[in-house]
Write a protein that holds these residues in place. Sequence first.
Motif, PDB file in Angstrom:
ATOM      1  N   LEU A 292      25.514  48.089  12.611  1.00  0.00           N
ATOM      2  CA  LEU A 292      25.336  49.290  11.778  1.00  0.00           C
ATOM      3  C   LEU A 292      24.572  50.336  12.580  1.00  0.00           C
ATOM      4  O   LEU A 292      23.684  49.990  13.372  1.00  0.00           O
TER       5      LEU A 292
ATOM      6  N   ALA B  20      18.722  57.027   5.302  1.00  0.00           N
ATOM      7  CA  ALA B  20      18.478  56.408   6.613  1.00  0.00           C
ATOM      8  C   ALA B  20      19.386  56.942   7.712  1.00  0.00           C
ATOM      9  O   ALA B  20      19.147  56.703   8.897  1.00  0.00           O
TER      10      ALA B  20
ATOM     11  N   HIS C  95      14.881  56.580   9.682  1.00  0.00           N
ATOM     12  CA  HIS C  95      13.894  56.904   8.650  1.00  0.00           C
ATOM     13  C   HIS C  95      12.759  55.880   8.657  1.00  0.00           C
ATOM     14  O   HIS C  95      12.897  54.770   9.187  1.00  0.00           O
TER      15      HIS C  95
ATOM     16  N   TRP D  29      27.974  46.427   0.639  1.00  0.00           N
ATOM     17  CA  TRP D  29      26.724  47.191   0.738  1.00  0.00           C
ATOM     18  C   TRP D  29      27.020  48.670   1.003  1.00  0.00           C
ATOM     19  O   TRP D  29      26.442  49.553   0.358  1.00  0.00           O
TER      20      TRP D  29
ATOM     21  N   HIS E 233      18.688  40.958  10.751  1.00  0.00           N
ATOM     22  CA  HIS E 233      17.821  41.333   9.636  1.00  0.00           C
ATOM     23  C   HIS E 233      17.757  40.193   8.624  1.00  0.00           C
ATOM     24  O   HIS E 233      18.779  39.619   8.272  1.00  0.00           O
TER      25      HIS E 233
ATOM     26  N   VAL F 227      22.595  42.983   9.106  1.00  0.00           N
ATOM     27  CA  VAL F 227      22.797  43.692  10.375  1.00  0.00           C
ATOM     28  C   VAL F 227      22.447  42.746  11.520  1.00  0.00           C
ATOM     29  O   VAL F 227      21.484  41.982  11.423  1.00  0.00           O
TER      30      VAL F 227
ATOM     31  N   GLY G 190      11.104  53.733   6.145  1.00  0.00           N
ATOM     32  CA  GLY G 190      11.165  53.207   4.779  1.00  0.00           C
ATOM     33  C   GLY G 190      10.198  52.052   4.711  1.00  0.00           C
ATOM     34  O   GLY G 190       9.000  52.210   4.900  1.00  0.00           O
ATOM     35  N   ARG G 191      10.767  50.841   4.477  1.00  0.00           N
ATOM     36  CA  ARG G 191       9.918  49.653   4.474  1.00  0.00           C
ATOM     37  C   ARG G 191       9.447  49.351   5.894  1.00  0.00           C
ATOM     38  O   ARG G 191       8.444  48.692   6.106  1.00  0.00           O
TER      39      ARG G 191
ATOM     40  N   ALA H  88      17.395  44.655  12.363  1.00  0.00           N
ATOM     41  CA  ALA H  88      17.996  43.867  13.449  1.00  0.00           C
ATOM     42  C   ALA H  88      17.575  44.391  14.825  1.00  0.00           C
ATOM     43  O   ALA H  88      17.252  43.599  15.731  1.00  0.00           O
ATOM     44  N   GLU H  89      17.578  45.713  14.979  1.00  0.00           N
ATOM     45  CA  GLU H  89      17.250  46.305  16.289  1.00  0.00           C
ATOM     46  C   GLU H  89      15.794  46.004  16.640  1.00  0.00           C
ATOM     47  O   GLU H  89      15.471  45.639  17.770  1.00  0.00           O
TER      48      GLU H  89
ATOM     49  N   ASN I 108      19.075  45.448   1.049  1.00  0.00           N
ATOM     50  CA  ASN I 108      19.352  45.866   2.430  1.00  0.00           C
ATOM     51  C   ASN I 108      20.633  45.249   2.975  1.00  0.00           C
ATOM     52  O   ASN I 108      21.050  44.180   2.531  1.00  0.00           O
ATOM     53  N   PRO I 109      21.217  45.914   3.970  1.00  0.00           N
ATOM     54  CA  PRO I 109      22.452  45.377   4.562  1.00  0.00           C
ATOM     55  C   PRO I 109      22.163  44.218   5.512  1.00  0.00           C
ATOM     56  O   PRO I 109      21.046  44.067   5.999  1.00  0.00           O
TER      57      PRO I 109
HETATM   58  C1  AOF Z   1      18.103  46.905   7.158  1.00  0.00           C
HETATM   59  N1  AOF Z   1      18.212  46.075   8.210  1.00  0.00           N
HETATM   60  O1  AOF Z   1      18.721  45.671  10.317  1.00  0.00           O
HETATM   61  C2  AOF Z   1      19.067  47.839   9.508  1.00  0.00           C
HETATM   62  C3  AOF Z   1      18.990  48.705   8.390  1.00  0.00           C
HETATM   63  O2  AOF Z   1      14.531  49.594   3.184  1.00  0.00           O
HETATM   64  P1  AOF Z   1      14.295  49.835   4.632  1.00  0.00           P
HETATM   65  O3  AOF Z   1      13.222  50.802   4.901  1.00  0.00           O
HETATM   66  O4  AOF Z   1      14.140  48.549   5.385  1.00  0.00           O
HETATM   67  O5  AOF Z   1      15.587  50.558   5.216  1.00  0.00           O
HETATM   68  C4  AOF Z   1      16.825  50.113   4.907  1.00  0.00           C
HETATM   69  C5  AOF Z   1      17.887  51.022   5.509  1.00  0.00           C
HETATM   70  O6  AOF Z   1      17.859  51.016   6.919  1.00  0.00           O
HETATM   71  C6  AOF Z   1      19.253  50.539   5.111  1.00  0.00           C
HETATM   72  O7  AOF Z   1      19.651  51.132   3.923  1.00  0.00           O
HETATM   73  C7  AOF Z   1      20.134  51.007   6.284  1.00  0.00           C
HETATM   74  O8  AOF Z   1      20.575  52.324   5.999  1.00  0.00           O
HETATM   75  C8  AOF Z   1      19.177  51.077   7.475  1.00  0.00           C
HETATM   76  N2  AOF Z   1      19.404  50.004   8.483  1.00  0.00           N
HETATM   77  N3  AOF Z   1      18.483  48.188   7.238  1.00  0.00           N
HETATM   78  O9  AOF Z   1      17.646  46.487   6.101  1.00  0.00           O
HETATM   79  C9  AOF Z   1      18.669  46.478   9.385  1.00  0.00           C
HETATM   80  N4  AOF Z   1      19.515  48.261  10.704  1.00  0.00           N
END
Ligand code: AOF
Length: 366
Positions: free
Chosen positions: A94, A129, A99, A158, A62, A39, A101-102, A70-71, A36-37
Amino acid sequence: MTDHPAAAAPRAVASVDDAMAHAVELATRGPSWGPNPRVGCVLLAPSAAGAPERTVLAEGWHRGAGTPHAEAAALAAAREAGVDVRGATAVVTLEPCNHTGRTGPCAVALEQAGVAEVVYAVADPNPVAAGGAEHLASRGVRTELRPTSAATELTHAWATAAAAGRPYVILKTATTLDGRVAAADGSSRWITGPEARTHAHEVRATVDAIAVGTGTVAADDPALTARRPGGGLAAHQPLRVVVGRRDVPPAARLRTEEGGALVHLATHDVTEVLAALAAREVRTLLVEGGPRLATAFLDAGVVDELHAYVAPVLLGAGRGAVGDLGVTTLADAPRWRTHDVRRLGDDVLLTARTHPSPSRPTAQEA
Ligand code: AOF
Ligand code: ZN
């Protein structure tokens, strides 16, 4: 003390630009490795009669895959502190995700919390996402893409990996001034000094995986661990990747010394290597050599960043860091862009990239 992602900071005041700079700083508290990024997010109170300075309501960042974005962390911090975020501006490094996801979609969480405006610095290149800004706009939330060089740099590796669907590749070389990695008799330890080696270990501790060829395993018996200057293991250990058909001997330090998991990819095909690592969610790969593996990655055109440690030593003969790249005339040689130059003891680290460096201030920012 709770283990909450962030504390609300109701008395601080900031402009949107200050808040973005702070969001970048918050983001850097998260891990640079993992899928993950990094953020950061700052929630600002509605502006009083257009005043540029706004009260900071809450902040969040994050902390790694599977933890709140982060949000969501900033919204949770505000909730916990009993702070009203209706009409607020969310300043995020960002674009909010759209979406499940996790975790759940941040665009929806922001909109449902009553946030009136979202300012973000980097559009989400992750196809799964993306679309958060569009979703917010469709619900009447004002959105603004306001890029900054710091946020772009924070997200560079990333985002490049997410857009390309393969790991961001850093190629490391440690050479003499004339580009050699070994003398005529094969001796190669140590070309660069202790400061350069310490730095190389710091870089190892920030990436997802390190790759070497089987030739390097045979010649150098590397452990491929990330070590602290005192010799202890760093908290994060990257995956240790060996590329090539030869076996990794049972007594190799890669097998006997504690460190990241060992992955042996019995292939010479760089595309296969990157696909296998992408499937393991590797976003940043450090290629450490030897010359054959370096050449294969360069030949495949997949090196995004060069870390060239150069020692003020001339050998005049001996093995080069890179083999034949099929370049016969200067005009055909790919030219990199210098991203950074740093002195490390008697050595120099040149960081170069294939893409324009986002860290240089733009004309407007300078
Ligand atoms: C993050 N942290 O603060 C934000 C992200 O794997 P998931 O479901 O947690 O989703 C990851 C995606 O969510 C990541 O690829 C990016 O596009 C978006 N934003 N991800 O891990 C964050 N704001
Ligand atoms: Zn999100």
